[in-house]
Design a protein around this motif. Structure first.
Motif, PDB file in Angstrom:
ATOM      1  N   HIS A 100       0.879  -1.159   0.048  1.00 54.94           N
ATOM      2  CA  HIS A 100       0.115  -0.151  -0.098  1.00 54.94           C
ATOM      3  C   HIS A 100       0.886   1.351  -0.122  1.00 54.94           C
ATOM      4  O   HIS A 100       0.484   1.981  -0.690  1.00 54.94           O
ATOM      5  N   GLY A 101       2.136   1.450   0.816  1.00 46.51           N
ATOM      6  CA  GLY A 101       2.847   2.406   1.014  1.00 46.51           C
ATOM      7  C   GLY A 101       3.417   2.824  -0.411  1.00 46.51           C
ATOM      8  O   GLY A 101       3.789   4.075  -0.718  1.00 46.51           O
ATOM      9  N   ARG A 102       3.662   1.827  -1.029  1.00 45.46           N
ATOM     10  CA  ARG A 102       4.620   2.004  -2.438  1.00 45.46           C
ATOM     11  C   ARG A 102       3.520   2.718  -3.437  1.00 45.46           C
ATOM     12  O   ARG A 102       4.027   3.432  -4.331  1.00 45.46           O
ATOM     13  N   GLU A 107      -0.909  15.061  -3.139  1.00 47.90           N
ATOM     14  CA  GLU A 107      -2.182  15.452  -3.449  1.00 47.90           C
ATOM     15  C   GLU A 107      -2.359  15.745  -5.039  1.00 47.90           C
ATOM     16  O   GLU A 107      -3.476  15.443  -5.689  1.00 47.90           O
ATOM     17  N   LEU A 108      -1.307  16.439  -5.565  1.00 52.80           N
ATOM     18  CA  LEU A 108      -1.388  16.903  -6.993  1.00 52.80           C
ATOM     19  C   LEU A 108      -1.365  15.702  -7.838  1.00 52.80           C
ATOM     20  O   LEU A 108      -2.067  15.481  -8.728  1.00 52.80           O
ATOM     21  N   ASP A 109      -0.579  14.563  -7.631  1.00 53.74           N
ATOM     22  CA  ASP A 109      -0.374  13.247  -8.694  1.00 53.74           C
ATOM     23  C   ASP A 109      -1.882  12.876  -8.489  1.00 53.74           C
ATOM     24  O   ASP A 109      -2.388  12.087  -9.461  1.00 53.74           O
ATOM     25  N   ALA A 110      -2.582  12.687  -7.419  1.00 54.23           N
ATOM     26  CA  ALA A 110      -3.961  11.986  -7.064  1.00 54.23           C
ATOM     27  C   ALA A 110      -4.810  12.801  -8.169  1.00 54.23           C
ATOM     28  O   ALA A 110      -5.865  12.250  -8.908  1.00 54.23           O
ATOM     29  N   ARG A 111      -4.751  14.120  -7.995  1.00 52.67           N
ATOM     30  CA  ARG A 111      -5.786  14.984  -8.980  1.00 52.67           C
ATOM     31  C   ARG A 111      -5.337  14.744 -10.349  1.00 52.67           C
ATOM     32  O   ARG A 111      -6.325  14.625 -11.250  1.00 52.67           O
ATOM     33  N   VAL A 174      -9.833   9.455  -5.975  1.00 53.98           N
ATOM     34  CA  VAL A 174      -8.628   8.581  -5.369  1.00 53.98           C
ATOM     35  C   VAL A 174      -8.971   8.661  -3.875  1.00 53.98           C
ATOM     36  O   VAL A 174      -9.257   9.708  -3.360  1.00 53.98           O
ATOM     37  N   LEU A 175      -9.063   7.396  -3.415  1.00 47.96           N
ATOM     38  CA  LEU A 175      -9.579   7.223  -1.912  1.00 47.96           C
ATOM     39  C   LEU A 175      -8.274   7.999  -0.969  1.00 47.96           C
ATOM     40  O   LEU A 175      -7.141   8.072  -1.310  1.00 47.96           O
ATOM     41  N   PRO A 176      -8.714   8.472   0.177  1.00 47.70           N
ATOM     42  CA  PRO A 176      -7.687   9.362   0.851  1.00 47.70           C
ATOM     43  C   PRO A 176      -6.615   8.267   1.425  1.00 47.70           C
ATOM     44  O   PRO A 176      -5.624   8.856   1.769  1.00 47.70           O
ATOM     45  N   ASP A 177      -6.996   7.043   1.386  1.00 46.29           N
ATOM     46  CA  ASP A 177      -5.892   6.114   1.986  1.00 46.29           C
ATOM     47  C   ASP A 177      -4.747   6.303   0.949  1.00 46.29           C
ATOM     48  O   ASP A 177      -3.506   5.790   1.653  1.00 46.29           O
ATOM     49  N   PHE A 178      -5.039   6.597  -0.233  1.00 47.01           N
ATOM     50  CA  PHE A 178      -3.724   6.508  -1.097  1.00 47.01           C
ATOM     51  C   PHE A 178      -3.178   7.939  -1.355  1.00 47.01           C
ATOM     52  O   PHE A 178      -2.345   8.154  -2.041  1.00 47.01           O
ATOM     53  N   VAL A 179      -3.418   9.064  -0.444  1.00 42.28           N
ATOM     54  CA  VAL A 179      -2.987  10.132  -0.560  1.00 42.28           C
ATOM     55  C   VAL A 179      -2.111  10.533   0.547  1.00 42.28           C
ATOM     56  O   VAL A 179      -2.600  10.373   1.513  1.00 42.28           O
ATOM     57  N   GLU A 180      -0.969  11.042   0.171  1.00 45.07           N
ATOM     58  CA  GLU A 180       0.023  11.409   1.442  1.00 45.07           C
ATOM     59  C   GLU A 180      -0.545  12.785   2.110  1.00 45.07           C
ATOM     60  O   GLU A 180      -0.945  13.763   1.105  1.00 45.07           O
TER      61      GLU A 180
END
Length: 180
Positions: A100-102, A107-111, A174-180
């Motif tokens: 999961h961490g990898r 935030e920008l990449d998620a958008r 993108v689910l919040p779990d995947f955003v740093e």
């Protein structure tokens, strides 16, 4: 994609013997959604491709996950394709946190991934994210390399396969779990 014969080493990756693995569907042994694999196998059987390599996540007999590169090669016979040879190169044993961490995104990449998933063009993304066109292309290029995806649809498929998007949501988020 039923397994008809297997070497002991291949079967052992899944915690099975060669006789136990025969008759099973390869996709049932994988820990990810196999839609992209089914498409790639269809291309092989229809003669549109000779081989492919895909990064996969499998499950061993104890339910632990492992990462591997799956390579499929079509074997030609006298009347066309007579079978497939599947090679699995074990690349690691991630635990859930490492896997999961990898795949967490800024935030920008998620958008950017959300925009690509919704079909936005580079210019539309640049306007929406207050970036230059070149900045968006740079981000998309980095994401393609990071997810080992050859193009934008493959990037979206990989993100979806990792469970980054909530099911049934439009536009994709993108689910919040995947955003740093």
């Amino acid at each position: 994609m039923t397994i008809t014969a297997a070497e002991a080493e291949f079967a052992g990756l899944f915690g099975l013997s060669p006789s136990e693995i025969c008759g099973r569907d390869l996709c049932d042994l994988l820990a990810q959604r196999p839609e992209s694999l089914r498409y790639r196998f269809a291309a092989l059987t229809e003669g549109r491709s000779d081989s492919f390599t895909e990064r996969v996540t499998g499950r061993d007999g104890a339910g632990r996950t492992f990462c591997a590169h799956l390579t499929a090669v079509g074997v030609a016979g006298s009347e066309g394709l007579s079978g497939l040879v599947i090679l699995l190169h074990h690349t690691g044993d991630p635990d859930g946190a490492a896997l999961h961490g990898r795949h967490t995104l800024s935030e920008l990449d998620a958008r950017v991934v959300e925009g690509v998933a919704s079909g936005a063009s580079t210019v539309q993304l640049a306007s929406r994210l207050y970036m230059s066109r070149q900045g968006v292309e740079y981000r998309v290029g980095r994401l393609l390399r990071r997810f080992d995806a050859p193009n934008r649809p493959a990037l979206v498929a990989r993100a979806h396969g990792l469970g980054m998007f909530a099911a049934g949501q439009w536009p994709p988020r993108v689910l919040p779990d995947f955003v740093e």
